[in-house]
Design a protein around this motif. Sequence first.
Motif, PDB file in Angstrom:
ATOM      1  N   GLN A 149       0.536  -0.840   0.245  1.00 57.30           N
ATOM      2  CA  GLN A 149      -0.163  -0.109   0.154  1.00 57.30           C
ATOM      3  C   GLN A 149       1.036   1.404   0.093  1.00 57.30           C
ATOM      4  N   GLY A 166     -11.774  -3.597   4.033  1.00 57.86           N
ATOM      5  CA  GLY A 166     -11.469  -3.534   2.478  1.00 57.86           C
ATOM      6  C   GLY A 166     -11.779  -1.561   2.180  1.00 57.86           C
ATOM      7  N   ARG A 186      -8.379   0.230  -0.740  1.00 61.75           N
ATOM      8  CA  ARG A 186      -7.789  -1.209  -1.738  1.00 61.75           C
ATOM      9  C   ARG A 186      -6.386  -0.828  -1.503  1.00 61.75           C
ATOM     10  N   ARG A 194      -3.580  -9.377  -3.831  1.00 60.58           N
ATOM     11  CA  ARG A 194      -4.693  -9.479  -3.483  1.00 60.58           C
ATOM     12  C   ARG A 194      -4.342  -9.964  -1.783  1.00 60.58           C
ATOM     13  N   ASP A 223     -11.177 -14.360  -3.262  1.00 63.08           N
ATOM     14  CA  ASP A 223     -10.284 -13.209  -3.610  1.00 63.08           C
ATOM     15  C   ASP A 223     -11.631 -12.127  -3.405  1.00 63.08           C
ATOM     16  N   THR A 270     -10.327  -8.937  -2.876  1.00 63.90           N
ATOM     17  CA  THR A 270      -9.393  -7.357  -3.562  1.00 63.90           C
ATOM     18  C   THR A 270     -10.214  -6.217  -3.402  1.00 63.90           C
ATOM     19  N   THR A 271     -11.397  -6.776  -4.252  1.00 57.74           N
ATOM     20  CA  THR A 271     -12.231  -4.693  -4.759  1.00 57.74           C
ATOM     21  C   THR A 271     -13.826  -5.453  -3.888  1.00 57.74           C
ATOM     22  N   THR A 272     -13.480  -6.636  -3.446  1.00 63.74           N
ATOM     23  CA  THR A 272     -15.362  -6.874  -2.475  1.00 63.74           C
ATOM     24  C   THR A 272     -15.204  -5.766  -1.850  1.00 63.74           C
ATOM     25  N   PRO A 273     -16.427  -4.501  -2.269  1.00 66.08           N
ATOM     26  CA  PRO A 273     -16.632  -3.246  -0.884  1.00 66.08           C
ATOM     27  C   PRO A 273     -17.124  -4.187   0.837  1.00 66.08           C
ATOM     28  N   ARG A 299     -18.400  -7.901   2.959  1.00 72.08           N
ATOM     29  CA  ARG A 299     -17.067  -8.989   3.369  1.00 72.08           C
ATOM     30  C   ARG A 299     -17.639  -9.632   4.475  1.00 72.08           C
TER      31      ARG A 299
END
Length: 331
Positions: free
Chosen positions: A12, A52, A55, A60, A67, A69-72, A76
Amino acid sequence: MNAAAQFVSVSQRFGDFTAVDDIDLSIPAGKLTTLLGPSGCGKTTSLRMLAGYTRPTAGRILIDGVDATTTPPEKRGLGMVFQSYALFPHMTVAENVGYGLKLRGTSKDERRTRVMESLELVGLAHLASRKPRALSGGQQQRVALARAIAIRPKLLLLDEPLSNLDARLRVQMRTEIRRIQHETGLTVVLVTHDQDEALEMSDEMVLMREGRIMQQGAPADVFGAPADRFVADFLGYENFVRTASGLVTVRPEHLVVETGSSERQHALALPGTVTDVAYRGVDLLITIAAHDESGPITLLSDMRADGAPRVAVGDAVTAGAARAHIVELSE
């Protein structure tokens, strides 16, 4: 061991600043894992990525092997307790605890049942109709915990949840969180800068520095065999001695101070001069100026007062440690 969540080569970056630097981390299911380290080490950023709210720049994040990674955040299935508790002041305790369930469309009867179950778990069922302003800090913390538990999360994430409590309440809540984790079998990830908190509460401890994982393992394993000087220093070893064969460390409570000749054979024995003596009732803190292979050093001994020698500033002494208490450190 099954992993509830995994970080796979996660980084990050915020502009030129790297908050988390290419970490791989597996969080065991049904256990309490702590992310531990000084301010700015990346532990809270890691938790926010898991939740979440942030990002990853690279890598990942898997939750239950999927996966995410992009789930809001709201999809989750995670519960989170913030440092500030974030309770709604206009709602009752029960309404606060049931808020997440209401958002998820849980029926009123099911919501009432799960709210009371969660409040009973934290010992606050009798305060269900109160407003947050009528509660103590410790009680508000329990309400926030109950709200997170009520949704039956896959993981429970705790971001410095005890830092706003006084010392007595912090110790009490450590025990409470451990009890709840054991009773529910929840997977818990706790962010803290307090090594005592991490040692007491963790099944798994992850020590971070400058965005990287420095050491991970069971508290007794990490505490008993710190990987390097940073880990040892952070965990309170304090005495670092350069020997002919490398750098070693000894905890203050394992450093024995003696005057005159000793019949005990110490694996490490350094002559020195007492520079300070602090009596604390049960124990005696003795500071010693000595020399090792690199030059002048300061040593600290924490001895039981009833077994410590009578020394004063300026006295010549020997500071020694048994081989079992000497930890060799990697450079």
